[in-house]
Design a protein around this motif. Structure first.
Motif, PDB file in Angstrom:
ATOM      1  N   TRP A  55       0.860  -1.177   0.000  1.00 42.22           N
ATOM      2  CA  TRP A  55       0.000   0.000   0.000  1.00 42.22           C
ATOM      3  C   TRP A  55       0.896   1.227   0.000  1.00 42.22           C
ATOM      4  O   TRP A  55       1.870   1.295   0.750  1.00 42.22           O
ATOM      5  N   THR A  56       0.564   2.189  -0.842  1.00 42.47           N
ATOM      6  CA  THR A  56       1.371   3.392  -1.041  1.00 42.47           C
ATOM      7  C   THR A  56       0.472   4.616  -0.945  1.00 42.47           C
ATOM      8  O   THR A  56      -0.644   4.604  -1.458  1.00 42.47           O
ATOM      9  N   ALA A  57       0.973   5.677  -0.321  1.00 42.41           N
ATOM     10  CA  ALA A  57       0.239   6.943  -0.278  1.00 42.41           C
ATOM     11  C   ALA A  57       0.770   7.829  -1.403  1.00 42.41           C
ATOM     12  O   ALA A  57       1.974   7.908  -1.633  1.00 42.41           O
ATOM     13  N   ALA A  58      -0.145   8.479  -2.112  1.00 38.74           N
ATOM     14  CA  ALA A  58       0.231   9.386  -3.198  1.00 38.74           C
ATOM     15  C   ALA A  58      -0.653  10.619  -3.099  1.00 38.74           C
ATOM     16  O   ALA A  58      -1.863  10.509  -2.874  1.00 38.74           O
ATOM     17  N   GLY A  59      -0.030  11.778  -3.271  1.00 34.29           N
ATOM     18  CA  GLY A  59      -0.808  13.012  -3.168  1.00 34.29           C
ATOM     19  C   GLY A  59       0.059  14.240  -3.296  1.00 34.29           C
ATOM     20  O   GLY A  59       1.045  14.245  -4.035  1.00 34.29           O
ATOM     21  N   SER A  60      -0.309  15.258  -2.529  1.00 31.81           N
ATOM     22  CA  SER A  60       0.361  16.556  -2.590  1.00 31.81           C
ATOM     23  C   SER A  60       1.849  16.435  -2.303  1.00 31.81           C
ATOM     24  O   SER A  60       2.264  15.779  -1.355  1.00 31.81           O
ATOM     25  N   SER A  61       2.653  17.112  -3.122  1.00 27.35           N
ATOM     26  CA  SER A  61       4.108  17.040  -2.958  1.00 27.35           C
ATOM     27  C   SER A  61       4.572  17.674  -1.650  1.00 27.35           C
ATOM     28  O   SER A  61       5.647  17.351  -1.162  1.00 27.35           O
ATOM     29  N   SER A  62       3.768  18.550  -1.045  1.00 26.13           N
ATOM     30  CA  SER A  62       4.161  19.150   0.235  1.00 26.13           C
ATOM     31  C   SER A  62       4.255  18.097   1.338  1.00 26.13           C
ATOM     32  O   SER A  62       4.947  18.290   2.328  1.00 26.13           O
TER      33      SER A  62
END
Length: 181
Positions: A55-62
């Motif tokens: 499982w991987t989290a992906a989203g805002s670069s901040s």
């Protein structure tokens, strides 16, 4: 004279040789059996480990360093057991009341991602944060705990329009400075 060989008992040396030969073959069979069993178990363990989901989290670069990159293994979550997965990102500079968005994806693919709409959270004050994301793979619930670790100053912002290439010349390229406002 006729002498019958069948009536002559085998010598002690002959009996010992047969015994050791039989023991030797039994030992070889035992070693071979153990080796085959070990090989089968190693194959089973290897296949089991390879079959485990990631499982991987992906989203805002901040938060994640990369921008919505599902292949970034730096954002793979750690299996905590019982279906609970966790990721902590440190040094995140987050701005007060700005939406921070992400999804949790299975096996680096958008084919299975949660929640259906992006998970969104905000912070009450601008600062540097440690963000812990917890994902329950049993019921697909997400919990986020942002912990402020220091102050941060947000510089001047540049807004860039991203969208359709027919209108903007580039397809959803947030780095296209020619589309800055």
């Amino acid at each position: 004279l006729h002498h019958d060989m069948a009536e002559t008992p085998p010598s002690t040396e002959c009996l010992l040789a047969r015994h050791f030969q039989k023991s030797f073959y039994q030992s070889i069979l035992l070693i071979l059996s153990c080796t085959i069993y070990t090989f089968i178990m190693l194959c089973f363990v290897t296949l089991t480990l390879q079959a485990q989901d990631v499982w991987t989290a992906a989203g805002s670069s901040s938060i994640f360093g990369s921008h919505w990159d599902i292949s970034d293994t730096q954002n793979d979550m750690t299996d905590k057991g019982n279906g609970i997965w966790e990721l902590t990102k440190n040094g995140c500079i987050l701005e007060q009341n700005v939406k921070n968005e992400f999804k949790v994806v299975k096996n680096h693919s958008w084919a299975e991602s949660y929640p259906a709409a992006n998970y969104v959270f905000t912070v009450k004050e601008t600062g540097t944060y440690s963000v812990t994301i917890q994902f329950n793979a049993n019921n697909f619930e997400i919990n986020v705990k942002p912990t402020k670790t220091g102050d941060a100053v947000i510089g001047e912002k540049t807004w860039t329009v991203a969208g359709s290439p027919e209108i903007l010349g580039k397809d959803w390229d947030e780095t296209a400075i020619e589309n800055d406002m």
